[in-house]
Design a protein around this motif. Structure first.
Motif, PDB file in Angstrom:
ATOM      1  N   ALA A   1      23.533  10.557  -1.080  1.00 33.95           N
ATOM      2  CA  ALA A   1      22.334  11.353  -1.377  1.00 33.95           C
ATOM      3  C   ALA A   1      21.947  11.229  -2.843  1.00 33.95           C
ATOM      4  O   ALA A   1      20.762  11.108  -3.197  1.00 33.95           O
ATOM      5  CB  ALA A   1      22.586  12.816  -1.014  1.00 33.95           C
ATOM      6  N   GLN A   2      22.973  11.237  -3.708  1.00 36.83           N
ATOM      7  CA  GLN A   2      22.689  11.079  -5.143  1.00 36.83           C
ATOM      8  C   GLN A   2      22.102   9.697  -5.429  1.00 36.83           C
ATOM      9  O   GLN A   2      21.179   9.557  -6.243  1.00 36.83           O
ATOM     10  CB  GLN A   2      23.976  11.299  -5.936  1.00 36.83           C
ATOM     11  N   LEU A   3      22.653   8.660  -4.731  1.00 35.55           N
ATOM     12  CA  LEU A   3      22.121   7.301  -4.917  1.00 35.55           C
ATOM     13  C   LEU A   3      20.674   7.201  -4.442  1.00 35.55           C
ATOM     14  O   LEU A   3      19.831   6.571  -5.092  1.00 35.55           O
ATOM     15  CB  LEU A   3      23.003   6.302  -4.145  1.00 35.55           C
ATOM     16  N   GLN A   4      20.374   7.834  -3.305  1.00 36.90           N
ATOM     17  CA  GLN A   4      18.993   7.811  -2.804  1.00 36.90           C
ATOM     18  C   GLN A   4      18.049   8.532  -3.756  1.00 36.90           C
ATOM     19  O   GLN A   4      16.923   8.068  -4.000  1.00 36.90           O
ATOM     20  CB  GLN A   4      18.936   8.449  -1.419  1.00 36.90           C
ATOM     21  N   GLN A   5      18.496   9.661  -4.297  1.00 33.62           N
ATOM     22  CA  GLN A   5      17.660  10.380  -5.256  1.00 33.62           C
ATOM     23  C   GLN A   5      17.411   9.539  -6.511  1.00 33.62           C
ATOM     24  O   GLN A   5      16.294   9.483  -7.037  1.00 33.62           O
ATOM     25  CB  GLN A   5      18.329  11.706  -5.627  1.00 33.62           C
ATOM     26  N   ALA A   6      18.485   8.870  -6.963  1.00 28.44           N
ATOM     27  CA  ALA A   6      18.320   7.993  -8.122  1.00 28.44           C
ATOM     28  C   ALA A   6      17.389   6.826  -7.811  1.00 28.44           C
ATOM     29  O   ALA A   6      16.595   6.393  -8.648  1.00 28.44           O
ATOM     30  CB  ALA A   6      19.695   7.476  -8.576  1.00 28.44           C
ATOM     31  N   SER A   7      17.464   6.292  -6.558  1.00 30.55           N
ATOM     32  CA  SER A   7      16.574   5.199  -6.159  1.00 30.55           C
ATOM     33  C   SER A   7      15.117   5.632  -6.180  1.00 30.55           C
ATOM     34  O   SER A   7      14.242   4.895  -6.626  1.00 30.55           O
ATOM     35  CB  SER A   7      16.956   4.716  -4.753  1.00 30.55           C
ATOM     36  N   ARG A   8      14.879   6.878  -5.707  1.00 28.50           N
ATOM     37  CA  ARG A   8      13.501   7.370  -5.763  1.00 28.50           C
ATOM     38  C   ARG A   8      13.008   7.490  -7.201  1.00 28.50           C
ATOM     39  O   ARG A   8      11.850   7.168  -7.521  1.00 28.50           O
ATOM     40  CB  ARG A   8      13.406   8.723  -5.066  1.00 28.50           C
ATOM     41  N   GLY A   9      13.887   7.964  -8.070  1.00 21.27           N
ATOM     42  CA  GLY A   9      13.504   8.049  -9.475  1.00 21.27           C
ATOM     43  C   GLY A   9      13.193   6.687 -10.073  1.00 21.27           C
ATOM     44  O   GLY A   9      12.224   6.516 -10.829  1.00 21.27           O
TER      45      GLY A   9
ATOM     46  N   ALA B   1       9.650   5.446 -11.500  1.00 20.36           N
ATOM     47  CA  ALA B   1       9.577   4.943 -12.872  1.00 20.36           C
ATOM     48  C   ALA B   1       8.939   3.556 -12.921  1.00 20.36           C
ATOM     49  O   ALA B   1       8.078   3.269 -13.764  1.00 20.36           O
ATOM     50  CB  ALA B   1      10.975   4.917 -13.499  1.00 20.36           C
ATOM     51  N   THR B   2       9.374   2.671 -11.990  1.00 22.77           N
ATOM     52  CA  THR B   2       8.775   1.325 -11.954  1.00 22.77           C
ATOM     53  C   THR B   2       7.301   1.383 -11.603  1.00 22.77           C
ATOM     54  O   THR B   2       6.493   0.620 -12.151  1.00 22.77           O
ATOM     55  CB  THR B   2       9.524   0.453 -10.947  1.00 22.77           C
ATOM     56  N   ALA B   3       6.954   2.300 -10.684  1.00 26.83           N
ATOM     57  CA  ALA B   3       5.534   2.446 -10.351  1.00 26.83           C
ATOM     58  C   ALA B   3       4.737   2.922 -11.549  1.00 26.83           C
ATOM     59  O   ALA B   3       3.604   2.468 -11.799  1.00 26.83           O
ATOM     60  CB  ALA B   3       5.371   3.415  -9.180  1.00 26.83           C
ATOM     61  N   SER B   4       5.297   3.839 -12.315  1.00 24.79           N
ATOM     62  CA  SER B   4       4.625   4.310 -13.524  1.00 24.79           C
ATOM     63  C   SER B   4       4.476   3.184 -14.543  1.00 24.79           C
ATOM     64  O   SER B   4       3.444   3.063 -15.220  1.00 24.79           O
ATOM     65  CB  SER B   4       5.412   5.474 -14.134  1.00 24.79           C
TER      66      SER B   4
ATOM     67  N   ASP C   1       0.808  -1.208   0.000  1.00 21.56           N
ATOM     68  CA  ASP C   1       0.000   0.000   0.000  1.00 21.56           C
ATOM     69  C   ASP C   1       0.846   1.265   0.000  1.00 21.56           C
ATOM     70  O   ASP C   1       0.403   2.331   0.402  1.00 21.56           O
ATOM     71  CB  ASP C   1      -0.937   0.008   1.212  1.00 21.56           C
ATOM     72  N   ILE C   2       2.083   1.180  -0.429  1.00 14.32           N
ATOM     73  CA  ILE C   2       2.985   2.342  -0.443  1.00 14.32           C
ATOM     74  C   ILE C   2       2.788   3.073  -1.750  1.00 14.32           C
ATOM     75  O   ILE C   2       2.777   2.476  -2.826  1.00 14.32           O
ATOM     76  CB  ILE C   2       4.434   1.884  -0.286  1.00 14.32           C
ATOM     77  N   LYS C   3       2.625   4.384  -1.650  1.00 14.09           N
ATOM     78  CA  LYS C   3       2.467   5.176  -2.851  1.00 14.09           C
ATOM     79  C   LYS C   3       3.811   5.322  -3.565  1.00 14.09           C
ATOM     80  O   LYS C   3       4.870   5.011  -3.028  1.00 14.09           O
ATOM     81  CB  LYS C   3       1.889   6.541  -2.498  1.00 14.09           C
ATOM     82  N   GLN C   4       3.722   5.836  -4.811  1.00 10.59           N
ATOM     83  CA  GLN C   4       4.941   5.976  -5.598  1.00 10.59           C
ATOM     84  C   GLN C   4       5.918   6.935  -4.945  1.00 10.59           C
ATOM     85  O   GLN C   4       7.120   6.683  -4.885  1.00 10.59           O
ATOM     86  CB  GLN C   4       4.564   6.455  -6.999  1.00 10.59           C
ATOM     87  N   GLU C   5       5.387   8.064  -4.459  1.00 10.44           N
ATOM     88  CA  GLU C   5       6.286   9.047  -3.860  1.00 10.44           C
ATOM     89  C   GLU C   5       6.781   8.624  -2.490  1.00 10.44           C
ATOM     90  O   GLU C   5       7.735   9.195  -1.966  1.00 10.44           O
ATOM     91  CB  GLU C   5       5.579  10.404  -3.761  1.00 10.44           C
ATOM     92  N   GLU C   6       6.104   7.627  -1.853  1.00 11.56           N
ATOM     93  CA  GLU C   6       6.537   7.180  -0.531  1.00 11.56           C
ATOM     94  C   GLU C   6       7.428   5.950  -0.588  1.00 11.56           C
ATOM     95  O   GLU C   6       7.968   5.549   0.434  1.00 11.56           O
ATOM     96  CB  GLU C   6       5.309   6.866   0.328  1.00 11.56           C
ATOM     97  N   LEU C   7       7.534   5.299  -1.760  1.00 14.67           N
ATOM     98  CA  LEU C   7       8.302   4.065  -1.838  1.00 14.67           C
ATOM     99  C   LEU C   7       9.776   4.309  -1.595  1.00 14.67           C
ATOM    100  O   LEU C   7      10.456   3.511  -0.952  1.00 14.67           O
ATOM    101  CB  LEU C   7       8.088   3.432  -3.225  1.00 14.67           C
ATOM    102  N   GLY C   8      10.277   5.445  -2.092  1.00 10.02           N
ATOM    103  CA  GLY C   8      11.694   5.731  -1.859  1.00 10.02           C
ATOM    104  C   GLY C   8      11.983   6.078  -0.421  1.00 10.02           C
ATOM    105  O   GLY C   8      13.070   5.804   0.102  1.00 10.02           O
ATOM    106  N   ASP C   9      11.010   6.725   0.261  1.00 13.19           N
ATOM    107  CA  ASP C   9      11.227   7.104   1.665  1.00 13.19           C
ATOM    108  C   ASP C   9      11.116   5.929   2.614  1.00 13.19           C
ATOM    109  O   ASP C   9      11.436   6.052   3.800  1.00 13.19           O
ATOM    110  CB  ASP C   9      10.191   8.160   2.079  1.00 13.19           C
ATOM    111  N   LEU C  10      10.613   4.775   2.126  1.00 16.97           N
ATOM    112  CA  LEU C  10      10.464   3.629   3.022  1.00 16.97           C
ATOM    113  C   LEU C  10      11.809   3.153   3.539  1.00 16.97           C
ATOM    114  O   LEU C  10      11.943   2.796   4.717  1.00 16.97           O
ATOM    115  CB  LEU C  10       9.757   2.482   2.279  1.00 16.97           C
TER     116      LEU C  10
END
Length: 952
Positions: free
Chosen positions: A848-856, A860-863, A739-748
């Motif tokens: 930080a760059q790796l985390q930002q890339a992970s969120r992207g 993308a996978t969610a899309s 039930d994790i949203k796309q924008e919340e998946l990276g913050d998990l």
């Protein structure tokens, strides 16, 4: 005589008789109590002993009478507490048998006096349950049954120990409350389950290949089953009556669990009754009833009259094989002593008590010497012995005859009961067959009515088809006439224009002629009349001809104008008819599409009210996907409705949107029903109610889509609210992590790693920054291998996803492959980030760059997943099946084939899940070997705490 009298005066009466008379009033109660306790102790010890024989009925009866005498079971428990029940299984088994009889036939206070020993019985049951052979398991199950019986009668004090109640008393026990009857039925199921468990365990412990029922060891195990049979017959009868009562008050779906449990117990009880009736041991002790061939049909209220209460017949005074007058050695000695005292008292009454008690009286009485008196005594003793023998023979013979007569009476009564039962069963069968015949007649009439209705429907359908064909032909004819009229109108308009142009030319010529005449008149004044007379005559003739031509042209112009007006009227009428026909046709298409959509949604709601026996596959994520698709469809439908109101000619988009909404709503309701079956009770009820409300709002919305309606009437706000409610419930039912949203998946990952951030920071401070990257990777080889593995997994997943996308575009791939690859890439990316955070600095820009890339990557996978689901829902079309031409037999055959296919698919699904589990297990094992996990432990990756410890 004088000496005898003087001796009688000198010697007093014996002292014991005086003492016995003096102590009668003071110690009578204590003596009776002592005698009662002694008798009860002897009977209990004889009934509960270590010999592997059945409990004798006379000893058990003495214990039962003792409880009624003292109005309780204090003496019984005081004796039993001194027995070694925990060390001898046979002793404990016979104790359970006697205690079971006391609970059934003893005083009602036996239950109250026994409640204090419930914990001891439970401990003893657990202790004997550790033994898997012999009487160990039997004692454990029997003690559990007795504990259940005590708890049941404590909760339901209206039920006596022997469970014998009338129908009125059974109704009073439930206090006319359906909730009480529901709970009472559940408790009876538990009670009967314990009885059947003991029944089955005893039979499993016996070797049925031999005649075990005639051996003492076999009879020791079978004897308690008589009490079990008595309990089971009453519990079965009361359960049937209560279930019929519940089905008259509650819906059938609510009682499905009760019916399933009853069917299971009915099958077991019927088999055990049948097996017991064939044993030789039970044939002369108890007449076991036989249950009907088929269980009662609780869905038919009239089936209660067909129910026959099972009757257990026990012959009087023959409930056990030891009921015959068998005298043991102790009993014979007690009887001889009592009879000797009786004969001594009789002798004292005849000859005087002082004769036998006075040791100093050596004289004979009435002149009879000592030898004659001895002979008389001996003769009397011999006569008494003979009379005693005759009396015993007569008693034995009379008891034997009485037993034979009672046995014959019992047999006749059992035969009479059996005949009455057979007669009642025959009457019930006759009534059932009569009811079946009436039902078949009604079914035949219904079938004939259905056939007539089908014929009428087919006739109407054919008439509608013909009417449609005629309307279509008429429409084509009107179109052709309209085209002809348009061509004719164009020609007439052209002729009118030409006529008007000719009239204008004529007016111009007329004016020129008048000008010429005026000029000629002016010139005529100057010329002679002779020269111009002929010219004037010619000009006047020409003028007259021009005037007559103009009049003729005006008549033609009037005729053409009248014809033009008639043609325009016909054209307007034709256009109006054609517009009305097109409007009716659009309305018919809209109404037909709307009714078809309403039927699809109504069918889905009906399936929601009555779920199938075999549930289809579905989950909360499918439900949420369907809700998202419906939201998009509603927006498209609103847009199509606005376009239709603005331009009624464009109706194709509206029809497509209505059909798509119907099928998506049906899928959503079906997924909601399946999800509610697997969800907890409270969310399941809320989800079911939300689906029902959405279906009703959808039907209302579709009903508002009329051609005369406006945009305000077709309001989809209620539908959107219901969808929001369904979406909220579905998100609550999602498993953890889905039930994790796309924008919340990276913050998990950040949230999961927050608990260990302090430990990582502390450990990082202790490590030098001076080593080179190669040395760092070499020093942390296991971590490096895990990082490389996660990186390879991301790259491999991306490659496979691209290949799968190419295949999908070419039409040879599956949408599921794209979804699985997307989830795998997201998981591998999260693993890569987690592994990097273990060794990286907290403020590292690379991290930080790796985390930002992970969120992207996650977005993308969610899309990709959302696009895949949307594309799949748009491409897939629901196959409308036509069963109108199929017969009842063909439909039944197709239904059976569908059920077989469903079972096959469920079996394949189960096998695939097992295969997936084995593959994951093997994957963990191989990953553990590759990364050097410790041997001997379960195949699971190292935890984050282990990684932190390794870093420190």
């Amino acid at each position: 005589m004088d000496r005898m009298a003087s001796s009688m005066k000198q010697v007093p009466n014996p002292l014991p008789k005086v003492l016995s008379r003096r102590g009668v009033g003071a110690g009578l109660e204590a003596a009776e109590r002592e005698s009662f306790e002694r008798t009860q102790t002897v009977s209990i010890n004889k009934a509960i002993n270590t010999q592997e024989v059945a409990v004798k009925e006379k000893h058990a009866r003495t214990c039962i009478l003792g409880t009624h005498h003292e109005k309780g079971a204090q003496t019984f428990w005081s004796v039993v507490n001194r027995l070694p029940l925990s060390s001898n299984a046979v002793l404990c088994w016979k104790f359970c048998h006697v205690f079971h009889k006391l609970l059934r036939d003893g005083h009602p206070n036996v239950l109250k006096d026994s409640l204090r020993y419930r914990n001891e019985l439970s401990d003893m049951s657990r202790m004997w349950g550790h033994l898997s052979e012999g009487y160990g398991q039997l004692c454990s199950i029997y003690l559990k049954l007795l504990r259940t019986k005590m708890e049941y009668h404590t909760k339901n004090p209206r039920f006596p120990g022997n469970l014998q109640m009338s129908d009125r008393q059974l109704d009073e026990a439930g206090e006319s409350d359906v909730n009480n009857f529901f709970q009472l039925t559940v408790e009876m199921f538990d009670y009967l389950e314990c009885e059947l468990n003991l029944f089955q365990t005893v039979f499993n412990s016996l070797d049925m290949s031999r005649s075990v029922s005639v051996t003492t060891a076999g009879q020791c195990r079978l004897a308690p089953l008589i009490q079990v049979i008595l309990d089971c017959s009453h519990l079965y009868d009361y359960t049937v009556k209560l279930l019929f009562k519940l089905h008259s008050c509650l819906p059938a779906d609510t009682l499905q669990g009760h019916r399933d449990r009853f069917m299971e117990q009915f099958t077991k009880l019927k088999d055990l009754f049948y097996r017991s009736s064939n044993l030789q041991y039970f044939k002369r002790l108890i007449q076991i009833p036989q249950l009907p061939e088929n269980p009662p049909n609780f869905l038919r209220a009239s089936a209660l009259s067909e129910h026959i209460s099972p009757v257990v017949v026990i012959p009087a005074e023959s409930s056990s094989p030891d009921s015959e007058p068998v005298l043991e050695k102790d009993d014979l000695m007690d009887m001889d002593a009592s009879q000797q005292n009786l004969f001594d008292n009789k002798f004292d009454d005849i000859f005087g008590s002082s004769f036998s008690s006075d040791p100093f009286n050596f004289n004979s009485q009435n002149g009879v010497n000592k030898d004659e008196k001895d002979h008389l005594i001996e003769r009397l003793y011999r006569e008494i012995s003979g009379l005693k023998a005759q009396l015993e023979n007569m008693k034995t013979e009379s008891q034997r005859v009485v037993l034979q007569l009672k046995g014959r009476i019992s047999e006749l009564e059992a035969e009479l009961a059996e005949q009455q039962h057979l007669r009642q069963q025959a009457a019930d069968d006759c009534e059932f067959l009569r009811a079946e015949l009436d039902e078949l007649r009604r079914q035949r009439e219904d079938t004939e009515k259905a056939q007539r209705s089908l014929s009428e429907i087919e006739r109407k359908a054919q008439a509608n088809e013909q009417r449609y064909s005629k309307l279509k032909e008429k429409y084509s004819e009107l179109v052709q006439n309209h085209a002809d009229l348009l061509r004719k109108n164009a020609e007439v308009t052209k002729q009118v224009s030409m006529a008007r142009q000719a009239q204008v030319d004529l007016e111009r010529e007329k004016k020129e002629l008048e000008d010429s005449l005026e000029r000629i008149s002016d010139q005529g004044q100057r010329k002679s009349e002779a020269n111009w007379a002929a010219q004037i005559t010619e000009l006047e003739k020409e003028r007259d001809s021009l005037v007559s031509g103009a009049a003729h042209r005006e008549e033609e112009l009037s005729a053409l104008q009248k014809e033009l007006q008639d043609t325009q009227l016909k054209l307007a009428s034709t256009e109006e008819s054609m517009c009305q026909l097109v409007k009716d046709q659009r309305k018919m298409l809209l109404v037909g599409s709307r009714k078809a959509a309403e039927q699809v949604i109504q069918d889905a709601l009906n399936q929601l009210e009555e779920p199938p026996l075999i549930s289809c596959a579905g989950s909360a994520d499918h439900l949420l996907s369907a809700v998202m698709s419906i939201s998009s469809c509603i927006e498209q439908l609103d847009k199509s409705w606005r376009q239709y109101l603005a331009c009624p000619e464009d109706i194709s988009g509206l029809l497509h949107s209505i059909t798509l909404l119907a099928h998506l709503s049906s899928d959503a309701i079906a997924h909601g029903a399946t999800t509610s079956l697997r969800a907890p009770p409270e969310p399941a009820d809320s989800l079911t109610e939300a689906c029902k409300q959405y279906g009703r709002e959808t039907l209302t919305y579709l009903a508002s889509l009329e051609e005369e309606g406006t945009l305000e009437n077709a309001d989809s706000t209620a539908m959107r609210n219901c969808l929001s409610k369904i979406k909220a419930i579905g998100e609550e039912l999602l498993p953890r992590g889905l039930d994790i949203k796309q924008e919340e998946l990276g913050d998990l990952v950040d949230k999961e790693m927050a608990a260990t951030s302090a430990a990582i920071a502390t450990a990082t401070a202790r490590i030098e920054g001076t080593a080179s990257p190669k040395e760092f990777y070499a020093k942390n080889s296991r971590w490096t291998e895990g990082l490389i593995s996660a990186s390879k997994a991301v790259g491999w997943g991306a490659t496979v996803m691209v290949d799968a996308a190419d295949l999908v575009v070419q039409g040879r791939g599956k949408f599921e492959e794209l979804m699985v690859c997307s989830h795998e890439i997201a998981a591998s990316t999260a693993q890569l980030v987690a592994a990097s955070k273990v060794k990286a600095d907290k403020d590292s820009p690379n991290l930080a760059q790796l985390q930002q890339a992970s969120r992207g990557v996650n977005q993308a996978t969610a899309s990709v997943v959302a696009s895949t689901i949307s594309g799949k829902s748009q491409i897939e079309e629901t196959d409308n099946m036509d069963f109108s031409s199929m017969t009842l037999t063909q439909i039944k055959r197709q239904e059976m084939d569908s059920q077989v296919r469903v079972l096959e698919l469920e079996n394949e699904l189960q096998k695939e899940r097992q295969k997936l589990g084995e593959l994951r297990k093997k994957h963990y094992e191989l990953a553990g070997v590759a990364e050097g996990w410790e041997e001997g432990t379960e195949a699971s990756p190292p935890t984050l705490q282990e990684a932190v410890t390794e870093k420190e």
